[in-house]
Scaffold this active site. Structure first.
Site, short mmCIF file in Angstrom:
data_model
loop_
_atom_site.label_atom_id
_atom_site.label_comp_id
_atom_site.label_asym_id
_atom_site.label_seq_id
_atom_site.Cartn_x
_atom_site.Cartn_y
_atom_site.Cartn_z
N ARG A 86 24.71 24.92 5.76
CA ARG A 86 23.44 24.26 5.50
C ARG A 86 22.48 24.39 6.68
O ARG A 86 21.28 24.54 6.49
CB ARG A 86 23.67 22.79 5.14
CG ARG A 86 24.25 22.60 3.75
CD ARG A 86 24.31 21.16 3.34
NE ARG A 86 25.43 20.46 3.93
CZ ARG A 86 25.33 19.44 4.77
NH1 ARG A 86 24.14 19.00 5.14
NH2 ARG A 86 26.41 18.85 5.25
N ARG B 95 17.70 12.78 2.17
CA ARG B 95 19.01 12.70 1.54
C ARG B 95 18.97 11.79 0.32
O ARG B 95 19.91 11.05 0.05
CB ARG B 95 20.06 12.17 2.54
CG ARG B 95 20.43 13.12 3.65
CD ARG B 95 21.21 14.32 3.13
NE ARG B 95 21.60 15.22 4.21
CZ ARG B 95 20.84 16.19 4.70
NH1 ARG B 95 19.64 16.41 4.17
NH2 ARG B 95 21.27 16.96 5.68
N THR C 236 31.69 20.68 9.74
CA THR C 236 32.45 21.42 8.74
C THR C 236 31.78 22.75 8.44
O THR C 236 30.59 22.94 8.74
CB THR C 236 32.54 20.62 7.43
OG1 THR C 236 31.20 20.47 6.90
CG2 THR C 236 33.15 19.25 7.67
N PRO C 237 32.50 23.69 7.82
CA PRO C 237 31.87 24.94 7.39
C PRO C 237 30.67 24.70 6.48
O PRO C 237 29.67 25.42 6.56
CB PRO C 237 33.00 25.66 6.65
CG PRO C 237 34.25 25.16 7.31
CD PRO C 237 33.97 23.71 7.60
N TYR D 112 21.72 12.64 -2.49
CA TYR D 112 23.03 12.52 -1.85
C TYR D 112 23.34 11.06 -1.51
O TYR D 112 24.41 10.55 -1.85
CB TYR D 112 23.06 13.37 -0.58
CG TYR D 112 24.37 13.29 0.18
CD1 TYR D 112 25.50 13.98 -0.26
CD2 TYR D 112 24.47 12.53 1.34
CE1 TYR D 112 26.69 13.92 0.43
CE2 TYR D 112 25.67 12.45 2.04
CZ TYR D 112 26.77 13.15 1.58
OH TYR D 112 27.96 13.08 2.27
#
Length: 265
Positions: free
Chosen positions: A208, A164, A202-203, A167
């Site tokens: 992912r 990550r 979450t969607p 991010y």
């Protein structure tokens, strides 16, 4: 003979009145990435608490699903585009709460991150907040009252997370931006906080996971790092956001609010 202030009749009246009042009554809330996930859950939660919500997203079709909810108005906006952000701000007379949610998750270490990945991540996760705050903060300063909430993450300066790099760096920047705005304008009626979730179901996360070479193992890996044995729900994050948007948190500013089920312990 008078009625005791502790009589059941009076208590019932007080309870009914409290239930009828929303925690965000009269507040105008603007938020991004409202078409799904945390943004959608927060938009609905804000509206249920009495706020007038302007829900934005780049996905105009998905965003329309919120049109039937009382208290919510939708508008397609790309928050990485300055002209669109400034047009939105110009069309609104005032705003009480700005919730910056839009984000992008890149998977990879620094060696698996090219310049384009880095630039996209910083543009969506940090520059969009810069543009939104620049556009709406003057309206808050004009009335000496305003509340900004930024979406950060535990994957940031709080905790190092494998794969990550871009991010986490961007979310660490969000924490820094949050503290900077809070410090600069605390004496002018402005509050600025950030929310730092762990893994939220979450969607976007599901997409992912499905994009990984072995989705089943990817899901197991995500669950394995959750000390509570489950992922957070968007609604749970939204509850925290309602508190931060309300006057109940009036003495809270410049802080990272972790909601990660103990992942960062």
């Amino acid at each position: 003979m008078g009625i005791s202030p502790y009589s059941s009749g009076v208590c019932v009246c007080v309870c009914v009145c409290l239930q009828a009042m929303g925690r965000l009554d009269g507040k105008v809330v603007v938020l991004s990435a409202a078409a799904q996930g945390i943004g959608r859950a927060a938009a609905i939660a804000f509206a249920k608490e009495g706020a007038q919500v302007i829900a934005t997203d780049i996905n105009a079709e998905k965003l329309k699903e919120l049109d039937g909810h009382a208290g919510i108005k939708t508008r397609a906006v790309d928050v990485t585009k300055r002209d669109q952000v400034e047009a939105l701000a110009k069309d609104l007379d005032e705003v009480d709460v700005l919730f910056n949610v839009a984000g992008y998750v890149h998977h990879g270490s620094i060696l698996a991150t090219d310049e384009k990945d880095w630039d996209v991540t910083m543009n969506v996760n940090v520059r969009s907040m810069f543009l939104m705050i620049k556009a709406f903060l003057p309206k808050m300063l004009a009335k000496k009252s305003g509340n900004i909430i930024n979406m950060a993450s535990v994957a940031s300066s709080i905790k190092g997370v494998v794969d990550r790099c871009a991010y986490s760096t961007s979310k660490a920047a969000v924490i820094g931006l949050t503290k900077s705005v809070a410090a600069d304008f605390v004496d002018q009626g402005i509050r600025c906080n950030c929310v730092c979730p762990g893994t939220v179901d979450t969607p976007s996360l599901r997409e992912r996971i499905q994009a990984r070479p072995n989705p089943e193992q990817a899901l197991k890996d995500f669950l394995a790092r959750q000390k509570t044995g489950r992922m957070c729900t968007p609604e749970e994050v939204a509850h925290l956001c309602v508190y931060l948007a309300s006057d109940e948190s009036a003495y809270v500013t410049g802080r990272e609010h972790i909601i990660d089920g103990g992942w960062s312990l």
